[in-house]
Design a protein around this motif. Structure first.
Motif, PDB file in Angstrom:
ATOM      1  N   GLY A  37      17.958 -16.126   5.300  1.00  0.00           N
ATOM      2  CA  GLY A  37      17.182 -15.142   5.354  1.00  0.00           C
ATOM      3  C   GLY A  37      16.261 -14.827   4.175  1.00  0.00           C
ATOM      4  N   GLU A  38      15.827 -13.564   4.313  1.00  0.00           N
ATOM      5  CA  GLU A  38      15.106 -13.017   3.152  1.00  0.00           C
ATOM      6  C   GLU A  38      15.951 -12.246   1.956  1.00  0.00           C
ATOM      7  OE1 GLU A  38      11.424  -9.903   2.128  1.00  0.00           O
ATOM      8  OE2 GLU A  38      11.460 -11.230   3.712  1.00  0.00           O
ATOM      9  N   VAL A  39      15.982 -12.820   0.949  1.00  0.00           N
ATOM     10  CA  VAL A  39      16.867 -12.164  -0.070  1.00  0.00           C
ATOM     11  C   VAL A  39      16.530 -10.823  -0.874  1.00  0.00           C
ATOM     12  CG1 VAL A  39      18.477 -12.648  -2.088  1.00  0.00           C
ATOM     13  CG2 VAL A  39      18.043 -14.293  -0.266  1.00  0.00           C
ATOM     14  N   ILE A  40      15.019 -11.159  -1.194  1.00  0.00           N
ATOM     15  CA  ILE A  40      14.502 -10.121  -2.051  1.00  0.00           C
ATOM     16  C   ILE A  40      13.475  -9.263  -1.200  1.00  0.00           C
ATOM     17  CG2 ILE A  40      13.048  -9.789  -4.128  1.00  0.00           C
ATOM     18  CD1 ILE A  40      13.842 -12.504  -5.106  1.00  0.00           C
ATOM     19  N   GLN A  41      13.675  -7.994  -1.192  1.00  0.00           N
ATOM     20  CA  GLN A  41      12.660  -6.978  -0.624  1.00  0.00           C
ATOM     21  C   GLN A  41      11.661  -6.695  -1.604  1.00  0.00           C
ATOM     22  OE1 GLN A  41      12.954  -5.921   2.519  1.00  0.00           O
ATOM     23  NE2 GLN A  41      11.329  -4.970   2.617  1.00  0.00           N
ATOM     24  N   GLN A  42      10.391  -6.809  -1.074  1.00  0.00           N
ATOM     25  CA  GLN A  42       9.308  -6.332  -2.133  1.00  0.00           C
ATOM     26  C   GLN A  42       9.362  -4.697  -1.999  1.00  0.00           C
ATOM     27  OE1 GLN A  42       5.525  -7.527  -0.896  1.00  0.00           O
ATOM     28  NE2 GLN A  42       4.963  -8.019  -2.894  1.00  0.00           N
ATOM     29  N   SER A  43       8.853  -4.142  -3.150  1.00  0.00           N
ATOM     30  CA  SER A  43       8.802  -2.569  -3.535  1.00  0.00           C
ATOM     31  C   SER A  43       7.500  -2.224  -2.648  1.00  0.00           C
ATOM     32  CB  SER A  43       8.775  -2.258  -4.836  1.00  0.00           C
ATOM     33  OG  SER A  43       8.591  -0.919  -4.820  1.00  0.00           O
ATOM     34  N   SER A  44       7.822  -1.293  -1.748  1.00  0.00           N
ATOM     35  CA  SER A  44       6.643  -0.757  -1.192  1.00  0.00           C
ATOM     36  C   SER A  44       5.600   0.150  -2.077  1.00  0.00           C
ATOM     37  CB  SER A  44       7.056   0.309  -0.057  1.00  0.00           C
ATOM     38  OG  SER A  44       7.617   1.359  -0.581  1.00  0.00           O
ATOM     39  N   LYS A  45       6.207   0.571  -3.160  1.00  0.00           N
ATOM     40  CA  LYS A  45       5.168   1.138  -4.152  1.00  0.00           C
ATOM     41  C   LYS A  45       4.115   0.157  -4.765  1.00  0.00           C
ATOM     42  CE  LYS A  45       8.487   4.612  -5.690  1.00  0.00           C
ATOM     43  NZ  LYS A  45       9.439   5.209  -6.836  1.00  0.00           N
ATOM     44  N   LYS A  97       1.721  -0.412  -1.911  1.00  0.00           N
ATOM     45  CA  LYS A  97       0.648   0.762  -1.800  1.00  0.00           C
ATOM     46  C   LYS A  97      -0.334   0.794  -3.005  1.00  0.00           C
ATOM     47  CE  LYS A  97       3.517   3.296   1.019  1.00  0.00           C
ATOM     48  NZ  LYS A  97       4.424   4.759   1.165  1.00  0.00           N
ATOM     49  N   GLY A  98       0.348   0.526  -4.215  1.00  0.00           N
ATOM     50  CA  GLY A  98      -0.669   0.758  -5.478  1.00  0.00           C
ATOM     51  C   GLY A  98      -1.537  -0.293  -5.520  1.00  0.00           C
ATOM     52  N   THR A  99      -1.218  -1.610  -5.000  1.00  0.00           N
ATOM     53  CA  THR A  99      -2.113  -2.738  -5.042  1.00  0.00           C
ATOM     54  C   THR A  99      -3.407  -2.437  -4.062  1.00  0.00           C
ATOM     55  OG1 THR A  99      -0.633  -4.060  -5.781  1.00  0.00           O
ATOM     56  CG2 THR A  99      -2.441  -5.083  -4.774  1.00  0.00           C
ATOM     57  N   ILE A 100      -3.071  -1.896  -2.873  1.00  0.00           N
ATOM     58  CA  ILE A 100      -3.840  -1.733  -1.964  1.00  0.00           C
ATOM     59  C   ILE A 100      -4.844  -0.591  -2.373  1.00  0.00           C
ATOM     60  CG2 ILE A 100      -4.307  -0.609   0.447  1.00  0.00           C
ATOM     61  CD1 ILE A 100      -1.879  -2.323   1.133  1.00  0.00           C
ATOM     62  N   TRP A 101      -4.164   0.623  -3.059  1.00  0.00           N
ATOM     63  CA  TRP A 101      -5.303   1.522  -3.256  1.00  0.00           C
ATOM     64  C   TRP A 101      -5.970   1.082  -4.522  1.00  0.00           C
ATOM     65  CZ3 TRP A 101      -6.745   5.723  -1.301  1.00  0.00           C
ATOM     66  CH2 TRP A 101      -6.046   6.453  -0.123  1.00  0.00           C
ATOM     67  N   SER A 102      -5.754   0.333  -5.296  1.00  0.00           N
ATOM     68  CA  SER A 102      -6.529  -0.212  -6.529  1.00  0.00           C
ATOM     69  C   SER A 102      -7.541  -1.294  -6.146  1.00  0.00           C
ATOM     70  CB  SER A 102      -5.580  -0.800  -7.679  1.00  0.00           C
ATOM     71  OG  SER A 102      -5.165  -1.750  -7.078  1.00  0.00           O
ATOM     72  N   LEU A 103      -7.163  -1.838  -5.157  1.00  0.00           N
ATOM     73  CA  LEU A 103      -8.481  -2.820  -4.536  1.00  0.00           C
ATOM     74  C   LEU A 103      -9.384  -2.024  -3.891  1.00  0.00           C
ATOM     75  CD1 LEU A 103      -6.180  -5.829  -3.086  1.00  0.00           C
ATOM     76  CD2 LEU A 103      -7.717  -5.720  -5.102  1.00  0.00           C
ATOM     77  N   MET A 104      -8.950  -1.136  -3.098  1.00  0.00           N
ATOM     78  CA  MET A 104      -9.999  -0.141  -2.312  1.00  0.00           C
ATOM     79  C   MET A 104     -10.779   0.570  -3.370  1.00  0.00           C
ATOM     80  SD  MET A 104      -7.810   0.764   1.099  1.00  0.00           S
ATOM     81  CE  MET A 104      -9.210   1.933   1.712  1.00  0.00           C
ATOM     82  N   GLY A 105     -10.064   1.211  -4.215  1.00  0.00           N
ATOM     83  CA  GLY A 105     -10.794   2.054  -5.204  1.00  0.00           C
ATOM     84  C   GLY A 105     -11.814   1.149  -5.914  1.00  0.00           C
ATOM     85  N   THR A 106     -11.682   0.027  -6.371  1.00  0.00           N
ATOM     86  CA  THR A 106     -12.436  -0.817  -6.903  1.00  0.00           C
ATOM     87  C   THR A 106     -13.636  -1.206  -6.291  1.00  0.00           C
ATOM     88  OG1 THR A 106     -10.628  -1.868  -8.407  1.00  0.00           O
ATOM     89  CG2 THR A 106     -12.751  -2.913  -8.265  1.00  0.00           C
ATOM     90  N   ALA A 107     -13.505  -1.569  -4.875  1.00  0.00           N
ATOM     91  CA  ALA A 107     -14.460  -1.680  -3.782  1.00  0.00           C
ATOM     92  C   ALA A 107     -15.284  -0.556  -3.688  1.00  0.00           C
ATOM     93  CB  ALA A 107     -13.922  -2.181  -2.675  1.00  0.00           C
ATOM     94  N   THR A 108     -14.868   0.669  -3.655  1.00  0.00           N
ATOM     95  CA  THR A 108     -15.555   1.830  -3.322  1.00  0.00           C
ATOM     96  C   THR A 108     -16.635   2.098  -4.679  1.00  0.00           C
ATOM     97  OG1 THR A 108     -13.693   2.735  -1.820  1.00  0.00           O
ATOM     98  CG2 THR A 108     -15.391   4.418  -3.025  1.00  0.00           C
ATOM     99  N   PHE A 109     -15.891   2.085  -5.752  1.00  0.00           N
ATOM    100  CA  PHE A 109     -16.748   2.213  -7.102  1.00  0.00           C
ATOM    101  C   PHE A 109     -17.844   1.276  -7.139  1.00  0.00           C
ATOM    102  CE2 PHE A 109     -17.505   0.927 -11.608  1.00  0.00           C
ATOM    103  CZ  PHE A 109     -18.076   2.073 -12.080  1.00  0.00           C
ATOM    104  N   ALA A 110     -17.557  -0.207  -6.784  1.00  0.00           N
ATOM    105  CA  ALA A 110     -18.902  -1.161  -6.863  1.00  0.00           C
ATOM    106  C   ALA A 110     -19.800  -0.814  -5.948  1.00  0.00           C
ATOM    107  CB  ALA A 110     -18.021  -2.418  -6.509  1.00  0.00           C
TER     108      ALA A 110
END
Length: 84
Positions: free
Chosen positions: A50-58, A61-74
């Motif tokens: 099974g999966e041993v490591i759980q990825q942090s939701s923070k 969320k931070g990665t998604i917001w930074s990608l969307m912010g960069t796209a909106t700015f562009a």
């Protein structure tokens, strides 16, 4: 003597193509097949764990917001800025 027969002094096909070199004895297909089987067994054993490591939701969320912010700015920059 017909043309299809070989002379008795000529070595057989096996004798001509056999070698005493160790690397000539490996059958490439068998080597690939055994390597694939070993990898499949390795990952099959790990799949049951099974999966041993759980990825942090923070971070997600931070990665998604930074990608969307960069796209909106562009897009905003292209709409406002003067281009030649």
């Amino acid at each position: 003597m017909s043309t299809n027969q070989t002379s008795s002094t000529e070595p057989s096909f096996e004798a001509r193509h056999s070698s005493n070199k160790p690397w000539d004895r490996f059958n490439l297909r068998d080597l690939i097949k055994s390597s694939q089987d070993a990898l499949e067994r390795f990952f099959q054993e790990r799949e049951d764990e099974g999966e041993v490591i759980q990825q942090s939701s923070k971070w997600v969320k931070g990665t998604i917001w930074s990608l969307m912010g960069t796209a909106t700015f562009a897009v905003s920059w292209l709409a406002i800025a003067k281009t030649d």
